[in-house]
Enzyme design. Structure first.
Site, PDB file in Angstrom:
ATOM      1  N   ARG A  93       0.815  -1.217   0.000  1.00  0.00           N
ATOM      2  CA  ARG A  93       0.000   0.000   0.000  1.00  0.00           C
ATOM      3  C   ARG A  93       0.850   1.269   0.000  1.00  0.00           C
ATOM      4  O   ARG A  93       0.433   2.294  -0.503  1.00  0.00           O
ATOM      5  CB  ARG A  93      -0.964  -0.009   1.197  1.00  0.00           C
ATOM      6  CG  ARG A  93      -2.148  -0.915   0.922  1.00  0.00           C
ATOM      7  CD  ARG A  93      -3.166  -0.885   2.035  1.00  0.00           C
ATOM      8  NE  ARG A  93      -2.921  -1.937   3.004  1.00  0.00           N
ATOM      9  CZ  ARG A  93      -3.797  -2.278   3.933  1.00  0.00           C
ATOM     10  NH1 ARG A  93      -4.940  -1.674   4.027  1.00  0.00           N
ATOM     11  NH2 ARG A  93      -3.524  -3.249   4.776  1.00  0.00           N
ATOM     12  N   GLN A  94       2.050   1.171   0.571  1.00  0.00           N
ATOM     13  CA  GLN A  94       2.931   2.351   0.567  1.00  0.00           C
ATOM     14  C   GLN A  94       3.767   2.276  -0.716  1.00  0.00           C
ATOM     15  O   GLN A  94       4.929   1.864  -0.710  1.00  0.00           O
ATOM     16  CB  GLN A  94       3.819   2.336   1.825  1.00  0.00           C
ATOM     17  CG  GLN A  94       4.694   3.576   1.993  1.00  0.00           C
ATOM     18  CD  GLN A  94       3.945   4.812   2.495  1.00  0.00           C
ATOM     19  OE1 GLN A  94       2.946   4.699   3.174  1.00  0.00           O
ATOM     20  NE2 GLN A  94       4.431   5.988   2.127  1.00  0.00           N
ATOM     21  N   ASP A 170     -14.900   1.016  -3.361  1.00  0.00           N
ATOM     22  CA  ASP A 170     -14.257   2.278  -3.742  1.00  0.00           C
ATOM     23  C   ASP A 170     -13.809   2.171  -5.194  1.00  0.00           C
ATOM     24  O   ASP A 170     -13.868   1.085  -5.796  1.00  0.00           O
ATOM     25  CB  ASP A 170     -13.090   2.651  -2.801  1.00  0.00           C
ATOM     26  CG  ASP A 170     -12.050   1.557  -2.709  1.00  0.00           C
ATOM     27  OD1 ASP A 170     -11.806   0.864  -3.714  1.00  0.00           O
ATOM     28  OD2 ASP A 170     -11.471   1.383  -1.618  1.00  0.00           O
ATOM     29  N   LYS A 193     -15.425   6.280  -1.672  1.00  0.00           N
ATOM     30  CA  LYS A 193     -15.067   6.126  -0.255  1.00  0.00           C
ATOM     31  C   LYS A 193     -14.086   7.208   0.159  1.00  0.00           C
ATOM     32  O   LYS A 193     -13.131   7.493  -0.563  1.00  0.00           O
ATOM     33  CB  LYS A 193     -14.422   4.747  -0.048  1.00  0.00           C
ATOM     34  CG  LYS A 193     -13.905   4.510   1.365  1.00  0.00           C
ATOM     35  CD  LYS A 193     -13.526   3.061   1.569  1.00  0.00           C
ATOM     36  CE  LYS A 193     -12.089   2.773   1.240  1.00  0.00           C
ATOM     37  NZ  LYS A 193     -11.697   1.393   1.491  1.00  0.00           N
ATOM     38  N   ARG A 195     -11.604   7.900   3.347  1.00  0.00           N
ATOM     39  CA  ARG A 195     -11.116   7.318   4.597  1.00  0.00           C
ATOM     40  C   ARG A 195     -10.860   8.442   5.593  1.00  0.00           C
ATOM     41  O   ARG A 195     -10.050   9.329   5.356  1.00  0.00           O
ATOM     42  CB  ARG A 195      -9.840   6.493   4.353  1.00  0.00           C
ATOM     43  CG  ARG A 195      -9.418   5.732   5.585  1.00  0.00           C
ATOM     44  CD  ARG A 195      -8.464   4.601   5.309  1.00  0.00           C
ATOM     45  NE  ARG A 195      -9.056   3.355   4.828  1.00  0.00           N
ATOM     46  CZ  ARG A 195      -9.788   2.527   5.554  1.00  0.00           C
ATOM     47  NH1 ARG A 195     -10.060   2.823   6.819  1.00  0.00           N
ATOM     48  NH2 ARG A 195     -10.255   1.417   5.037  1.00  0.00           N
ATOM     49  N   ASP A 219     -13.754  -6.881  -3.042  1.00  0.00           N
ATOM     50  CA  ASP A 219     -12.631  -6.006  -2.674  1.00  0.00           C
ATOM     51  C   ASP A 219     -11.375  -6.859  -2.515  1.00  0.00           C
ATOM     52  O   ASP A 219     -11.463  -8.080  -2.366  1.00  0.00           O
ATOM     53  CB  ASP A 219     -12.951  -5.275  -1.362  1.00  0.00           C
ATOM     54  CG  ASP A 219     -12.238  -3.923  -1.263  1.00  0.00           C
ATOM     55  OD1 ASP A 219     -11.411  -3.607  -2.143  1.00  0.00           O
ATOM     56  OD2 ASP A 219     -12.514  -3.183  -0.306  1.00  0.00           O
ATOM     57  N   SER A 223     -10.091  -5.710   6.223  1.00  0.00           N
ATOM     58  CA  SER A 223      -9.247  -5.610   7.417  1.00  0.00           C
ATOM     59  C   SER A 223     -10.131  -5.400   8.642  1.00  0.00           C
ATOM     60  O   SER A 223     -10.517  -6.353   9.306  1.00  0.00           O
ATOM     61  CB  SER A 223      -8.234  -4.480   7.218  1.00  0.00           C
ATOM     62  OG  SER A 223      -7.422  -4.369   8.352  1.00  0.00           O
ATOM     63  N   THR A 224     -10.506  -4.173   8.935  1.00  0.00           N
ATOM     64  CA  THR A 224     -11.408  -3.944  10.080  1.00  0.00           C
ATOM     65  C   THR A 224     -12.841  -4.299   9.718  1.00  0.00           C
ATOM     66  O   THR A 224     -13.693  -4.406  10.596  1.00  0.00           O
ATOM     67  CB  THR A 224     -11.398  -2.458  10.497  1.00  0.00           C
ATOM     68  OG1 THR A 224     -11.921  -1.676   9.403  1.00  0.00           O
ATOM     69  CG2 THR A 224      -9.996  -1.979  10.835  1.00  0.00           C
ATOM     70  N   THR A 227     -15.108  -0.737   5.890  1.00  0.00           N
ATOM     71  CA  THR A 227     -15.526  -0.346   4.541  1.00  0.00           C
ATOM     72  C   THR A 227     -16.793  -1.096   4.139  1.00  0.00           C
ATOM     73  O   THR A 227     -17.777  -0.504   3.687  1.00  0.00           O
ATOM     74  CB  THR A 227     -14.395  -0.657   3.528  1.00  0.00           C
ATOM     75  OG1 THR A 227     -13.250   0.104   3.897  1.00  0.00           O
ATOM     76  CG2 THR A 227     -14.803  -0.364   2.103  1.00  0.00           C
TER      77      THR A 227
END
Ligand code: R5P
Length: 294
Positions: A93-94, A170, A193, A195, A219, A223-224, A227
């Site tokens: 992601r980074q 998203d 979306k 964040r 998707d 994770s959590t 979304t």
């Protein structure tokens, strides 16, 4: 060919070996009392092409070091080629410097894989959204595979969705939603979306007509579950019939499944890129196919 797995993906490595009709290699992995890792390749690998499977989830740094130790050992031991298979690629992601001074972690990880001795690299539904291809971060052959066709097929055979519309929560999820929709012969769309924090998102469903229709979210990562939960609540309000969620990588932080279920999600399905109670679809065939095509 020998296929072996680090401790994050030992079952998946077994399945990949089976798909390829290849030998499953044995490894010994231990943790020293001070937290350091010990790895040992048990089989003779000299002159053999070797595949190492290791997903980088939950304790990514630990699994990353294990993978680097395995790859370097395999090179030293004389494996002819070393294909690294990292179904869930942490640090992807980074993939850009968003604030001055940040490490571009995806590039660092790619350099580590290459310098340890990987000769080719495969991942699955990775999150390098700002780059057009995973090969942009590697100098070795590198490919991004997708479990979405298999998830779509699972949905087709098991969900019995009525007038389904596949939704990417998203805009970045559009290709995944499109792939699943193709399998279901259904429409697809994306929500917008924003964040707000790592646990809070704001969703705009646009003008999608949902009354009496089933919603199938697609998707890369759950994770959590925030979304999907936020999106599901809005779909319920707009009259959606059943709500389902598919993901490639079920990270599932604590409480994620409950959060989504309470928000009205009827069934949540992921792959075994990350072992979890919702890992109903194996990504082994996708990986095996990717290895055959190298
Ligand atoms: C983000 O862009 C990803 O595609 C997922 O939507 C995100 O990682 C899901 O995270 P959570 O389940 O914590 O909302």
């Amino acid at each position: 060919m020998i296929v072996l797995g680090g401790s994050a993906s030992s079952d998946l490595a077994w399945k990949v070996a089976k798909e390829l009709n290849a030998k499953h290699g044995e490894v010994e992995i231990k943790k020293f009392p001070d937290g350091e890792k010990y790895v040992r390749v048990v089989d003779e690998v000299k002159g053999e092409p070797v595949v190492v499977v290791q997903s980088l989830y939950r304790t990514p740094d630990e699994y990353l070091v294990e993978l680097l130790l395995l790859v370097d050992a395999l090179r030293d031991l004389g494996a002819t080629t070393i294909t690294g298979v990292v179904p869930y690629l942490a640090y992807a992601r980074q993939d850009a410097r968003f604030k001055p001074g940040e490490a571009i972690s995806s590039l660092t990880v790619a350099k580590l894989f290459e310098s340890a001795g990987m000769t080719s690299f495969l991942t699955v539904d990775t999150h390098l959204h700002r780059l057009e291809s995973v090969s942009k971060v590697f100098h070795i052959p590198a490919h991004n595979l997708s479990s979405m066709p298999l998830l779509g097929r699972y949905a087709l055979e098991n969900l019995n969705a009525k007038k389904p519309v596949v939704v990417g929560p998203d805009e970045e999820a559009e290709p995944w939603a499109a792939t699943v929709a193709k399998e279901l012969d259904a429409d697809h769309t994306v929500f917008r979306k924003k964040r707000v924090s790592s646990t809070k998102v704001e969703i705009d469903t646009g003008d999608l007509e949902m009354k009496g229709r089933d919603i199938v979210f697609a998707d890369d990562i759950i994770s959590t579950g925030g979304t999907i939960a936020e999106s599901a609540k809005l779909c319920e309000k707009k009259g959606a019939r059943m709500i389902y969620a598919l993901c490639s990588h079920p990270i599932l932080a604590e409480g994620a499944v409950e959060r989504m279920t309470e928000a009205g999600v009827r069934k949540i399905v992921g792959t075994d890129s990350i072992p979890s109670p919702i890992s109903k679809v194996s990504c082994a065939p996708v990986i095996a196919d990717g290895i055959r095509r190298l």
